[in-house]
Structure formats: structure tokens, C-alpha cells
Design an enzyme around this catalytic site. Structure first.
Site, PDB file in Angstrom:
ATOM      1  N   ASN A   7       0.872  -1.181   0.000  1.00 49.56           N
ATOM      2  CA  ASN A   7       0.000   0.000   0.000  1.00 49.56           C
ATOM      3  C   ASN A   7       0.912   1.235   0.000  1.00 49.56           C
ATOM      4  OD1 ASN A   7      -1.816   2.025   0.473  1.00 49.56           O
ATOM      5  ND2 ASN A   7      -2.670   1.140   2.351  1.00 49.56           N
ATOM      6  N   LYS A  14       3.626   0.786   2.847  1.00 40.36           N
ATOM      7  CA  LYS A  14       3.190  -0.107   3.919  1.00 40.36           C
ATOM      8  C   LYS A  14       3.144  -1.510   3.347  1.00 40.36           C
ATOM      9  CE  LYS A  14      -0.657  -0.007   6.829  1.00 40.36           C
ATOM     10  NZ  LYS A  14      -2.057   0.305   6.967  1.00 40.36           N
ATOM     11  N   ARG A  91      -2.785  -2.282  -3.260  1.00 42.63           N
ATOM     12  CA  ARG A  91      -3.969  -1.450  -3.039  1.00 42.63           C
ATOM     13  C   ARG A  91      -3.897  -0.290  -4.033  1.00 42.63           C
ATOM     14  NH1 ARG A  91      -5.254   3.044   1.352  1.00 42.63           N
ATOM     15  NH2 ARG A  91      -7.469   3.229   0.921  1.00 42.63           N
ATOM     16  N   HIS A 180     -12.984   2.949   0.291  1.00 44.31           N
ATOM     17  CA  HIS A 180     -12.945   1.986   1.410  1.00 44.31           C
ATOM     18  C   HIS A 180     -13.677   0.697   1.049  1.00 44.31           C
ATOM     19  CE1 HIS A 180     -12.626   5.563   4.448  1.00 44.31           C
ATOM     20  NE2 HIS A 180     -11.407   5.098   4.174  1.00 44.31           N
ATOM     21  N   GLY A 212      -9.911   8.610   7.758  1.00 45.32           N
ATOM     22  CA  GLY A 212     -10.888   8.764   6.671  1.00 45.32           C
ATOM     23  C   GLY A 212     -12.119   7.996   7.127  1.00 45.32           C
ATOM     24  N   ARG A 241     -10.650  16.106   6.734  1.00 43.21           N
ATOM     25  CA  ARG A 241     -11.459  16.404   5.535  1.00 43.21           C
ATOM     26  C   ARG A 241     -12.854  16.871   5.943  1.00 43.21           C
ATOM     27  NH1 ARG A 241     -10.490  10.728   2.669  1.00 43.21           N
ATOM     28  NH2 ARG A 241      -8.663  10.401   3.962  1.00 43.21           N
ATOM     29  N   ASP A 283      -7.215  13.848  15.810  1.00 39.00           N
ATOM     30  CA  ASP A 283      -7.250  12.523  16.412  1.00 39.00           C
ATOM     31  C   ASP A 283      -8.382  12.441  17.432  1.00 39.00           C
ATOM     32  OD1 ASP A 283      -6.510  10.344  18.348  1.00 39.00           O
ATOM     33  OD2 ASP A 283      -4.830  10.160  16.952  1.00 39.00           O
ATOM     34  N   ARG A 285      -8.996  10.454  19.836  1.00 38.07           N
ATOM     35  CA  ARG A 285      -8.619  10.259  21.253  1.00 38.07           C
ATOM     36  C   ARG A 285      -8.333  11.597  21.936  1.00 38.07           C
ATOM     37  NH1 ARG A 285      -4.587   5.622  19.440  1.00 38.07           N
ATOM     38  NH2 ARG A 285      -4.445   7.203  17.823  1.00 38.07           N
ATOM     39  N   GLU A 334     -13.900   0.778  15.957  1.00 36.60           N
ATOM     40  CA  GLU A 334     -13.512  -0.412  16.721  1.00 36.60           C
ATOM     41  C   GLU A 334     -13.185  -0.086  18.178  1.00 36.60           C
ATOM     42  OE1 GLU A 334     -10.289  -2.371  14.586  1.00 36.60           O
ATOM     43  OE2 GLU A 334     -11.427  -2.173  12.735  1.00 36.60           O
ATOM     44  N   GLU A 386      -8.472  -4.999   5.623  1.00 33.80           N
ATOM     45  CA  GLU A 386      -8.397  -4.738   4.180  1.00 33.80           C
ATOM     46  C   GLU A 386      -7.249  -5.505   3.533  1.00 33.80           C
ATOM     47  OE1 GLU A 386      -8.655  -0.543   5.616  1.00 33.80           O
ATOM     48  OE2 GLU A 386      -9.414  -0.195   3.603  1.00 33.80           O
TER      49      GLU A 386
HETATM   50  P1  AMP Z   1      -7.609   4.571  11.418  1.00 32.45           P
HETATM   51  O1  AMP Z   1      -7.528   5.582  10.314  1.00 32.45           O
HETATM   52  O2  AMP Z   1      -8.553   3.449  11.131  1.00 32.45           O
HETATM   53  O3  AMP Z   1      -6.265   4.093  11.878  1.00 32.45           O
HETATM   54  O4  AMP Z   1      -8.234   5.333  12.693  1.00 32.45           O
HETATM   55  C1  AMP Z   1      -7.609   6.422  13.274  1.00 32.45           C
HETATM   56  C2  AMP Z   1      -8.587   7.105  14.223  1.00 32.45           C
HETATM   57  O5  AMP Z   1      -9.000   6.171  15.231  1.00 32.45           O
HETATM   58  C3  AMP Z   1      -7.970   8.294  14.960  1.00 32.45           C
HETATM   59  O6  AMP Z   1      -8.894   9.368  14.988  1.00 32.45           O
HETATM   60  C4  AMP Z   1      -7.817   7.748  16.364  1.00 32.45           C
HETATM   61  O7  AMP Z   1      -7.893   8.742  17.333  1.00 32.45           O
HETATM   62  C5  AMP Z   1      -9.012   6.842  16.460  1.00 32.45           C
HETATM   63  N1  AMP Z   1      -8.888   5.936  17.603  1.00 32.45           N
HETATM   64  C6  AMP Z   1      -8.002   4.956  17.807  1.00 32.45           C
HETATM   65  N2  AMP Z   1      -8.169   4.413  19.058  1.00 32.45           N
HETATM   66  C7  AMP Z   1      -9.173   5.103  19.647  1.00 32.45           C
HETATM   67  C8  AMP Z   1      -9.828   5.052  20.908  1.00 32.45           C
HETATM   68  N3  AMP Z   1      -9.459   4.183  21.841  1.00 32.45           N
HETATM   69  N4  AMP Z   1     -10.838   5.927  21.150  1.00 32.45           N
HETATM   70  C9  AMP Z   1     -11.210   6.822  20.227  1.00 32.45           C
HETATM   71  N5  AMP Z   1     -10.636   6.931  19.017  1.00 32.45           N
HETATM   72  C10 AMP Z   1      -9.637   6.081  18.724  1.00 32.45           C
END
Ligand code: AMP
Length: 407
Positions: A7, A14, A91, A180, A212, A241, A283, A285, A334, A386
Site C-alpha cells: 500500500n 506499507k 492497493r 474503502h 478517513g 477532511r 485525532d 482520542r 472499533e 483490508e
Molecule cells: P484509522 O484511520 O482506522 O487508523 O483510525 C484512526 C482514528 O482512530 C484516529 O482518529 C484515532 O484517534 C481513532 N482511535 C483509535 N483508538 C481510539 C480510541 N481508543 N478511542 C477513540 N478513538 C480512537
């Protein structure tokens, strides 16, 4: 069959080495900051800790060389010869109108990926670079392109056409493509397997909520609508975005803020979404923890994010005349009980009821049902994979077998 999944981004490669029979990952890693003064290289052989190094990696070809060197290094006990790898799955973000399925890569396919450069200027050029670099390192095995757009090829014209002059579709292929696709495909198939429901009689709404984010309506096993469009900019509010906007806003801010087209592009793709709304972070979190500390704009960003998810769920229930399941996946889907709860709260009259205890517990990267027993609609967390879809498609095409393990 051992398959290398690649990817490529503009400055990253990656990879995942996957044994498709047992659906197990043998090794994974990433080369980041390609072309910078120092690049970062991370490798993680299965069940071992991440090995991180700084190196000088000038281009994608050198990144592929680095990856092959690591996999072949005798001390790592991963593979003993390049011949152990039987196929490479790539990908590719945009397949345009041409690719409904994954394909064996040849010169015609590479030309078609190049023709879609205009449609995905940030993604398809590095994807093609990655293909060429991998072909250089592994010239004697099949290379397969797996497209993010392919799963959404089943959208009917009334879902993929925009309300603009039709000649723009005919001349420039301006339509909804959706992205996606491998993720929406994977989690929906996991649901059919788990529920033992026939896909023909099942309607599912899949929520891929990561940096995304997109939602898909899947009826009878096929994508019938999805939130991303001509590009991955539309639909839900994302990390950086904007998601859906009234197009007039663009003219208005270009004039008021004296923005160039490039600046507008950067604003919508890199400075909007959760980051733009909160003025603090992309982010989730970080937003959750600042909102807990009382930051009003971080809380608002979360509210807007969840409200948009809820609107799309409602829309897709209308499109499919109800649904059997809502599935949450990707980083936020998740891992965040709070976002999942907020995205479906107050939908009891549509038969959607989350179970708070199950929801709170579902953070362990396992498939979990989080709806209450009284819910008409199943709500699940299903971790996406994926790379596995790409590996299995590549293995299938490499062996020219039509027997897809995905039902
Ligand atoms: P991804 O693009 O699928 O890797 O997802 C990234 C997003 O998942 C980021 O906004 C992270 O802050 C969020 N994320 C990962 N772990 C957590 C968590 N425990 N609680 C809330 N958001 C999370």
C-alpha cells in the site's frame, strides 16, 4: 499461499506478508518519510515487537528493496528466497469506471491506473510507483491490483449521478465512485458468516470510522450507496477532511478569504473536519480527552461527527427499507464506545438500541455484538482487515481460480 500486500502513499510504503490459507500475517511494516533527510523504517515479524530504524531511503524502489532485504535476512527467519512469495497484491485507490474487480496487472492495467490520475491525484500516482517498484524487485510473480472503488461498482445510476449537466459525466466521468470498498466488503462478509443469514436477504449499513470515514448501504451483498463520492472528500466529517458541504460555500470563501484553488484544496482536505472544527486535533482520542476537560469546541467537533453518522444511517435505512445490521469498524469504530453510542442514540423508534455494557466492553479488536436483546437491528463491532481481502484476491487471481472464499 504467501502474498505480499503493498500500500503506497506519496512518501510511504506499507506492507503485509500474509499466508492466505490460514489467513495469518507473517510480517508487516512501513517505510515512512521516503525522500526526506532520514526515513523511518518499521518491521514487525509476527508476534514480535516492532523493530524501528532511521535510514536514508530515496524512493519507492529503495523502500521495496529495504522490505525485501528484511524479509530475506536469514536472522529474521521469515522467507529464504523471493520465490517463497507467490503473488503481490497492490492497493489502488481509484479504479475509475473501468475496474469492477481486482485484476492481474499488465501494461493495459497500468495505463488505466494512470488515466485515473486526474481522479485521484494524491493516491493513484504513488500507487503506480509502488507497482513499478515491486515489479522491479519481484519480476517473476503475478502482481494484482485491488481497487478501493471496485466494491461500489454496483451503485445504480440514480445513486452515482450528481445533479449537474449530464455532459460532465459523459466528458469527465464526474460521478460518485465511493472508497474503502475492501473494508465495507470485508466486514459485511464477516457479518453474513457470523449471523448465518443469506446475503441475498440481508441489508447492512457499514460504518468505517477512521481518519478517513465512510458509510455504505449494502443490500443483497452489493453496495447500493456510500457516503464518499467522486473523491474521498465527501460524506462524513473526517479527521482533516470536510465531508459534505454546500458547494456555494466554496465560491464564497474563495472570494472572502482570497484563496487560490490550491489553498482551497488544502483547506478542505487537510485543515477541515475534526481538526478544523475543534481547532485542536484530528485525532479522536485527543478530542475525547479535551472534551472531558471541558473544551467546548472539541465537544462540538465530536457532536458534528456523530450527528453526520446518524443522518447517514437514517438515510440508508430509507434507501434499503430498513436494515438488519449496523457495523462499526476502523480506528474509531472499533475502539470508541462513546462515539458508537452517540451515533445511534435516540433511534429506538427505528429499532436501533445499543446495550451500554456490551458497547463499553467491545474494545478488544474482536467481533462483538453491542445491540441490546430488544434491538430489531443488530449492532456490531467488526475489526476490518483490508490487507487480508487484498491478499486473498491476489491469491485467487494468481491461481486463476474463480472460487472466492468470500461468499
Ligand atoms: P484509522 O484511520 O482506522 O487508523 O483510525 C484512526 C482514528 O482512530 C484516529 O482518529 C484515532 O484517534 C481513532 N482511535 C483509535 N483508538 C481510539 C480510541 N481508543 N478511542 C477513540 N478513538 C480512537
Amino acid at each position: 499461499m504467501l502474498v505480499l500486500v503493498i500500500n503506497c502513499g506519496s512518501s510511504s510504503v506499507k506492507y503485509n506478508l500474509i499466508e492466505t490459507e490460514g489467513e495469518t500475517e507473517v510480517c508487516s511494516g512501513i517505510v515512512e518519510r521516503i525522500g526526506a533527510v532520514t526515513s523511518i523504517v518499521k518491521h514487525q515479524p509476527n508476534n514480535e515487537s516492532v523493530r524501528k530504524e532511521s535510514k536514508v531511503i530515496l524512493n519507492h524502489s529503495e523502500a521495496l528493496q529495504e522490505i525485501m532485504n528484511f524479509l530475506l535476512s536469514p536472522g529474521n527467519h521469515i522467507i529464504s528466497s523471493p520465490d517463497d512469495i507467490k503473488a503481490v497484491g497492490h492497493r489502488v485507490v481509484h479504479g475509475g469506471e473501468m475496474f469492477k474487480d481486482s485484476v492481474l496487472i499488465d501494461d493495459v492495467v497500468k495505463d488505466a491506473i494512470e488515466q485515473a490520475f486526474d481522479l485521484a491525484p494524491l493516491h493513484n500516482p504513488p500507487n503506480l510507483k509502488g507497482i513499478e517498484a515491486a515489479e522491479e524487485r519481484l519480476p517473476d510473480i503475478p502482481h494484482v491490483a485491488v481497487f478501493d472503488t471496485a466494491f461500489h461498482h454496483s451503485l445504480p445510476p440514480y445513486a452515482y449521478l450528481y445533479g449537474i449537466p449530464n455532459r460532465l459525466y459523459r466528458r469527465h466521468k464526474i460521478r460518485k465512485y465511493g472508497f474503502h470498498g475492501t473494508s465495507h466488503y470485508y466486514v459485511s462478509r464477516q457479518y453474513y458468516k457470523l449471523s448465518q443469514k443469506s446475503k441475498n436477504q440481508t441489508s447492512v449499513i457499514t460504518c468505517h470510522l477512521g481518519n478517513g470515514a465512510s458509510i455504505a448501504a449494502i443490500k443483497g451483498g452489493e453496495s447500493v450507496d456510500t457516503s464518499m463520492g467522486f473523491t474521498p472528500l465527501s460524506g462524513l466529517v473526517m479527521g482533516t477532511r470536510s465531508g459534505d458541504l454546500d458547494p456555494s460555500i466554496l465560491f464564497y470563501i474563495m472570494e472572502k478569504e482570497e484563496l487560490s484553488l490550491n489553498a482551497l484544496h488544502a483547506m478542505l482536505n487537510r485543515h477541515s473536519g475534526l481538526l478544523g472544527l475543534s481547532g485542536y486535533a484530528a485525532d479522536m482520542r485527543d478530542l475525547i480527552s479535551e472534551a472531558k476537560n471541558g473544551d467546548r469546541r472539541c465537544q462540538q467537533a465530536i457532536d458534528v461527527f456523530c450527528y453526520n453518522i446518524k443522518k447517514y444511517i437514517g438515510t440508508y435505512m430509507a434507501v434499503m427499507n430498513g436494515c438488519d445490521a449496523i457495523i462499526f469498524t476502523a480506528g474509531i469504530g472499533e475502539n470508541s464506545p462513546q462515539i458508537r453510542k452517540k451515533s445511534v442514540e435516540g433511534m429506538e423508534n427505528l429499532g436501533i438500541v445499543i446495550d451500554d455494557e456490551r458497547n463499553e466492553k467491545a474494545v478488544n479488536r474482536k467481533i462483538e455484538k453491542i445491540s441490546s436483546d430488544s434491538s430489531v437491528v443488530d449492532i456490531l463491532v467488526i475489526p476490518t482487515n483490508e490487507e487480508l481481502v487484498i491478499a486473498i484476491d491476489a491469491a485467487k487471481i494468481a491461481t486463476a481460480s474463480n472460487q472466492s472464499p468470500w461468499v
